[in-house]
Design a protein around this motif. Structure first.
Motif, mmCIF file in Angstrom:
data_model
loop_
_atom_site.group_PDB
_atom_site.id
_atom_site.type_symbol
_atom_site.label_atom_id
_atom_site.label_comp_id
_atom_site.label_asym_id
_atom_site.label_seq_id
_atom_site.Cartn_x
_atom_site.Cartn_y
_atom_site.Cartn_z
ATOM 1 N N GLN A 109 37.744 -33.803 3.773
ATOM 2 C CA GLN A 109 37.572 -35.040 4.548
ATOM 3 C C GLN A 109 36.367 -35.843 4.058
ATOM 4 O O GLN A 109 36.436 -37.060 3.920
ATOM 5 N N VAL A 110 35.281 -35.122 3.778
ATOM 6 C CA VAL A 110 34.059 -35.807 3.327
ATOM 7 C C VAL A 110 34.294 -36.433 1.952
ATOM 8 O O VAL A 110 33.901 -37.573 1.705
ATOM 9 N N GLU A 111 34.988 -35.700 1.071
ATOM 10 C CA GLU A 111 35.297 -36.256 -0.258
ATOM 11 C C GLU A 111 36.176 -37.498 -0.146
ATOM 12 O O GLU A 111 35.984 -38.478 -0.865
ATOM 13 N N MET A 112 37.148 -37.466 0.765
ATOM 14 C CA MET A 112 38.045 -38.608 0.955
ATOM 15 C C MET A 112 37.300 -39.838 1.470
ATOM 16 O O MET A 112 37.784 -40.954 1.376
ATOM 17 N N ASN A 113 36.124 -39.614 2.054
ATOM 18 C CA ASN A 113 35.328 -40.718 2.607
ATOM 19 C C ASN A 113 33.942 -40.744 1.963
ATOM 20 O O ASN A 113 32.940 -41.074 2.605
ATOM 21 N N GLY A 114 33.934 -40.392 0.674
ATOM 22 C CA GLY A 114 32.680 -40.210 -0.063
ATOM 23 C C GLY A 114 31.769 -41.433 -0.128
ATOM 24 O O GLY A 114 30.574 -41.301 -0.369
ATOM 25 N N GLU A 115 32.345 -42.610 0.092
ATOM 26 C CA GLU A 115 31.520 -43.828 0.083
ATOM 27 C C GLU A 115 30.649 -43.905 1.343
ATOM 28 O O GLU A 115 29.621 -44.570 1.352
#
Ligand SMILES: [Zn+2]
Length: 286
Positions: free
Chosen positions: A42-48
């Motif tokens: 989840q964090v990678e998918m929202n890395g920005e």
């Protein structure tokens, strides 16, 4: 989180307590592994917008980068199974606190919500777990722990401990809350107790619970433990939420109440994570 002015928060890898046999303990470890993988995905998918944090410094660094910080905890030591090596493995994966138990006794210790005592505090394995968490610099969380466990951990832990989401017994007597004696001992040991937003811990009439009830608990905890030893642990997505504070976006309402009660900005910063981060730093420094 933006609306509520929140810079970071914990995501708890919670495992339901099951039988303490070999097979089910292994399943619990797998469940923790799975939840940690989900968090990273989840964090990678929202890395920005966000990143995983492990230290107090990570939080300030991410804030300057304009990102929200997510810390990882394990709620229920059942998820580390019967082998101390798993604590190292989860530490390496970014876990920074472990709640020793949930609503039932496990191999580590007795729970506040169980009907019988199994160990009368920490088990022999539980003492080793405390020692290993101290060695690795992982915070010990005593929410859900029986009073007997609480006193044992204060005796055996060389580092200060946290009580991540529990309120005040003096305001409403509930097994999940802390007595004044516990609050004073926790403070003397350098730890932090975080008032919780679960309605049934705050008011005998759970449905009527509102932010004023929560504030009574929070203010009492500050009065008894002192301003350096209290924080806030919402338990959102774990049953937390009362009228006036139902999500991260509503957190600003607590800040407004604290200002109304005359708290300074310095004091409010302590309650809003400052005390918690101090304990994290102390535990990680070893
Ligand atoms: Zn909980």
């Amino acid at each position: 989180m933006r609306e509520g002015k929140l810079d970071g928060q914990y995501l708890a890898c919670w495992v339901r307590q099951g039988p303490c046999d070999e097979e089910n303990s292994l399943k619990a470890i797998d469940r923790v592994d799975e939840l940690i993988r989900h968090i990273y995905r989840q964090v990678e998918m929202n890395g920005e917008q966000c990143a995983i944090a492990r230290t107090p410094d990570d939080l300030s660094r991410l804030k300057t980068e304009g990102k929200k910080a997510f810390y990882i905890g394990i709620e229920n030591g059942y998820g580390i199974g019967k082998d101390l090596k798993n604590i190292t493995r989860f530490h390496d994966a970014g876990v920074t606190y472990i709640t020793l138990c949930h609503t039932r006794n496990n191999d580590i210790c007795d729970s506040s919500s169980d009907t019988t005592a199994r160990w009368n505090g920490l088990s022999p394995y539980g003492r080793k777990v405390v020692k290993e968490m101290n060695r690795l610099g992982i915070m010990i969380d005593l929410s859900h722990a029986a009073e007997s466990t609480f006193w044992d951990v204060l005796k055996y832990s060389k580092a200060p401990v946290i009580v991540s989401h529990s309120s005040a017994s003096a305001i409403y007597r509930h097994d999940r809350n802390l007595t004044d004696e516990q609050l004073r001992a926790l403070a003397a040991h350098g730890g932090v107790a975080q008032a919780c937003l679960v309605d049934e811990f705050l008011n005998p009439d759970a449905k009527k619970t509102n932010l004023t009830d929560f504030m009574k608990h929070l203010l009492h905890m500050v009065e008894v433990a002192g301003i350096d030893h209290v924080g806030i642990g919402s338990d959102f997505d774990g049953g937390g939420g009362v009228k006036g504070c139902n999500g991260d976006n509503d957190f600003i309402n607590i800040t407004v109440r604290l200002l109304e009660h005359g708290f300074t900005e310095t004091d409010i910063a302590k309650i809003w994570g400052g005390n918690f981060l101090r304990v994290m730093k102390q535990v990680q420094t070893k």
